[in-house]
Design a protein around this motif. Structure first.
Motif, PDB file in Angstrom:
ATOM      1  N   ASP A 284      26.862   3.100 -18.212  1.00 23.55           N
ATOM      2  CA  ASP A 284      26.808   3.931 -19.454  1.00 23.55           C
ATOM      3  C   ASP A 284      25.532   3.688 -20.226  1.00 23.55           C
ATOM      4  O   ASP A 284      25.546   2.603 -20.920  1.00 23.55           O
TER       5      ASP A 284
ATOM      6  N   GLU B 236      23.863   5.031 -22.514  1.00 25.18           N
ATOM      7  CA  GLU B 236      23.697   5.242 -24.144  1.00 25.18           C
ATOM      8  C   GLU B 236      24.619   3.891 -25.052  1.00 25.18           C
ATOM      9  O   GLU B 236      24.063   3.525 -25.794  1.00 25.18           O
ATOM     10  N   ARG B 237      25.838   3.789 -24.277  1.00 26.40           N
ATOM     11  CA  ARG B 237      26.531   2.812 -24.966  1.00 26.40           C
ATOM     12  C   ARG B 237      26.087   1.251 -24.683  1.00 26.40           C
ATOM     13  O   ARG B 237      26.231   0.510 -25.454  1.00 26.40           O
TER      14      ARG B 237
END
Lengths: 324, 324
Positions: A67, A69-70
């Motif tokens: 992930d 973005e996270r």
């Protein structure tokens, strides 16, 4: 002849750097193999499952399923099982376990329970994707890090790190039993055969530190004929990401690129570093570190994408070639 | 004085019946407690997790969180983790593990690994909801059922049951080590103090059979002063649900309400049954079974909803009162 590049580290910063090395190798058409010696000291038993954050960050990033973005875990993640575990009370609410991620933890734990070593588990997990690098645990022996607090008590590293966001003042870190740990064959072999060794911009205290603390590994690095180049994870007195500053403070080291280099030490003085890459913001560190025997260069340290990561890897390999 | 009702069984048929008993007790305003002695012999280790199908069917149904359409597992289930485990190769593709269900398995396994007994795990799992009944494992000792096949080989019961839909001709069932198992304190205590004992319409061979095979439990039932009434899971020569016919065939017992009653045996002849409830389709079994010493009655056996289930429970308790 194939060049053997060994990266020492773990976690997201290491993952970005290894992706950069992989990218540079591909772009430059180098005949090279990449081995990563991965920290296992932030591994944790939770809800009866063995979690390995530093490894899994590498695995997912190299596989391209992380992930972005996270910044951690699998892309497209959900948390249905984790919600159940919170109700059952076996996993603390502050520790999120994604559903896809739990698949990894369940498989890892099943294999460990069957008697596989951590190295064998790494191999099985890594075989799912084309990683372009081989991951080796620093040790197959189980190590968990505990954090010493000011009141004399201690808590597990993950509780300190995740629950308290490293904000509880700490006075040190302990890896119980690490003095009895042995290097994994993969880690020892990779270092033994290395043509160049790179210290990733990982947390120097809780990611690279425990690797160096596995008996024999620091000595193997110091004794290696390969040049060792480190990449600072600190730019202009601040951490690039993560909470390494809290870890450095706990052991009395200033949060600066120069202080971390001195912590690793100059090769010529029994330390690790032949070379050291710092950000352009830390140009004033270059001269004193060179005087201390560490060939230091300023380069663009921010790994924002494939281009900047590959460029940083190229800079590290160039420095290694120059100090050889 | 509180009437102590003990149900022996496991799985979905047992769950429906216990719900009926609970409903009847509530409707009739009885001062009663319900204890269920649950089969553990179809429990299974898969992907490093302990699965307990007979227990979990009861747990979820009594909690009202079961999937009533599919007939098993949790309502609103998803299978994200299971898909991962299939990729990792730790769980076979033919065995579906729902995400919510996996939460139960992970918690159970964590507790077992901590050293809790199966009984303690039952208590922790049961404490989440108002079940209206207390579940006890027949034994805390680990039992797994293997199925003997015609070619002399054997496979785990779950593989035979789920993967092969019980269609591979079997010649018997083996619970390795059951001869060394001990009844759980809860199961033994419930039977010891029982005012009435009901054999659920569960699979007589692989659900009720292993309970009776735990050393001491059959003897405790036979010696109990409480009346024992069984409910046939077979109506008109066919199983109500599940695949008990394949299990009965494997051990040479006809698929009929009468044959199962004779398998359990008449109390007066050293067997278990004082009374036996069969479907109205099996009226011809009544007279011969009465002659054999088992008070047999025809009643509506189909548990379609709360009304029919409560009615069946009332019929079973009435028969128990009459044979007392």
């Amino acid at each position: 002849m194939t060049q053997r590049i060994v990266v020492i580290g773990g976690g997201v910063g290491c993952a970005r750097f290894v992706k950069g090395v992989r990218e540079h190798v591909a772009r430059a058409g180098l005949d090279a193999r990449i081995d990563v010696v991965v920290n296992t000291a932030d591994d944790w038993w939770v809800s009866g499952l063995r979690i390995a954050p530093d490894h899994d960050s590498l695995l997912y990033a190299l596989a391209g399923v992380n992930d972005t973005e996270r910044g951690w875990g699998r892309a497209g993640e959900t948390e249905r099982v984790s919600a159940e575990l919170a109700v059952w009370g076996t996993a603390p609410e502050w520790f999120t376990l994604g559903d896809l991620d739990l698949g990894t933890h369940i498989a890892r734990t099943a294999w460990l329970r069957e008697g596989l070593t951590v190295s064998e588990v790494y191999r099985r997990l890594g075989a799912r994707w084309e990683l372009g690098a081989t991951l080796h645990p620093a040790t197959d022996d189980e190590i968990d890090t505990h954090v010493l607090l000011e009141d004399g008590s201690s808590i597990h590293f993950q509780e300190w790190w995740v629950r308290h966001r490293a904000q509880l003042p700490a006075t040190g870190f302990v890896q119980h039993g690490i003095e009895l740990a042995q290097p994994s064959l993969g880690a020892a072999g990779a270092i033994e055969l290395a043509d160049v060794i790179l210290l990733a911009p990982s947390n120097p205290i809780v990611s690279i530190g425990p690797i160096l603390a596995v008996p024999g590994l620091r000595r193997a690095l110091v004794d290696s004929p390969a040049p060792i180049v480190g990449v600072s994870g600190i730019i202009g007195g601040a951490v690039v990401r993560g909470m390494a500053d809290a870890c450095l403070a706990a052991v009395g080291i200033e949060t600066s690129a120069a202080a971390v280099a001195r912590h690793y030490g100059a090769r010529g003085a029994g330390g690790l570093l032949d070379g050291w890459l710092v950000g352009e913001e830390d140009a004033d560190a270059v001269s004193p570190l060179r005087d201390a025997g560490i060939e230091t260069r300023t380069v663009p340290l921010w790994m924002r994408d494939a281009d900047t990561s590959a460029r940083l890897a190229a800079d590290a390999l160039q420095l290694a070639a120059d100090v050889r």
